[in-house]
Enzyme design. Structure first.
Site, PDB file in Angstrom:
ATOM      1  N   ASP A   1     -36.193 -77.343  81.398  1.00  0.00           N
ATOM      2  CA  ASP A   1     -37.505 -76.696  81.347  1.00  0.00           C
ATOM      3  C   ASP A   1     -37.386 -75.405  80.544  1.00  0.00           C
ATOM      4  O   ASP A   1     -36.302 -74.842  80.395  1.00  0.00           O
ATOM      5  CB  ASP A   1     -37.959 -76.403  82.781  1.00  0.00           C
TER       6      ASP A   1
ATOM      7  N   ASP B   1     -37.669 -75.149  87.401  1.00  0.00           N
ATOM      8  CA  ASP B   1     -37.908 -74.191  88.480  1.00  0.00           C
ATOM      9  C   ASP B   1     -39.064 -74.602  89.387  1.00  0.00           C
ATOM     10  O   ASP B   1     -39.373 -73.899  90.335  1.00  0.00           O
ATOM     11  CB  ASP B   1     -38.182 -72.791  87.905  1.00  0.00           C
TER      12      ASP B   1
ATOM     13  N   ASP C   1     -40.004 -72.346  80.684  1.00  0.00           N
ATOM     14  CA  ASP C   1     -40.448 -71.128  81.372  1.00  0.00           C
ATOM     15  C   ASP C   1     -39.723 -70.936  82.706  1.00  0.00           C
ATOM     16  O   ASP C   1     -39.707 -71.830  83.542  1.00  0.00           O
ATOM     17  CB  ASP C   1     -41.958 -71.177  81.586  1.00  0.00           C
TER      18      ASP C   1
END
Length: 176
Positions: A7, A133, A9
């Protein structure tokens, strides 16, 4: 060769550091990520949710995000032995494509732009691992998920959680 989806961000790009900087400047506050443990800024100040949404939806918001500590070095080493794909839920921020693309090219030149995946639902990703996250992406992922610790997910439980890029690198180096 292991295929690792990563990922963007809050995993390789510090989305929150920039948001806090902008927010603190506008409202004269001094929030840090430690003040947001287990929540998002919009949860702390729901009265400013619209302002926060407007900030992060600006087309250039993602252009100059700081790197997460150790991300570039770990991914460069991992890319020597494994396939690395950057998988970002860009549909959450539809105007972000150009800025995210340019940011990735600048900060991760060793990863081919053919390995960038801009999507909405990460369950379509075909990889052995997904480092993310957000639990919502990991729950639908068919491979092994790794929850990357971030301020907002500190209270979430997940079978495989890692707190740093050093830990991630060591995991793959030891197991593959």
């Amino acid at each position: 060769m292991v295929r690792i989806a990563v990922d963007m961000d809050e995993v390789i790009a510090d989305f929150t550091a920039k948001l806090l900087s902008i927010y603190n400047k506008k409202y004269g506050t001094s929030y840090t990520e430690k003040d947001l443990v287990g929540k998002n800024l919009r949860d702390v100040h729901p009265e400013h949710a619209e302002y926060i949404r407007k900030v992060i939806q600006q087309s250039d918001y993602f252009a100059d995000l700081p790197l997460m500590k150790g991300a570039r070095e770990a991914l460069e080493k991992l890319s020597e032995k494994h396939e690395i794909f950057i998988t970002t839920a860009a549909m959450d921020f539809p105007t972000s494509f150009n800025a995210k693309y340019a940011w990735l090219r600048e900060n991760f030149p060793f990863i081919s732009d053919r390995n960038y995946v801009f999507c909405g639902d990460k369950s379509i990703i075909s990889a052995d691992y997904l480092i993310d996250d957000h639990l919502r992406h990991l729950k639908k992922f068919k491979g092994q998920g790794i929850l990357f610790t971030a301020y907002h997910n500190i209270n979430d439980s997940y079978e495989m959680r890692m707190d740093s890029w050093e830990e991630i690198y060591n995991y793959f180096e030891s197991n593959y």
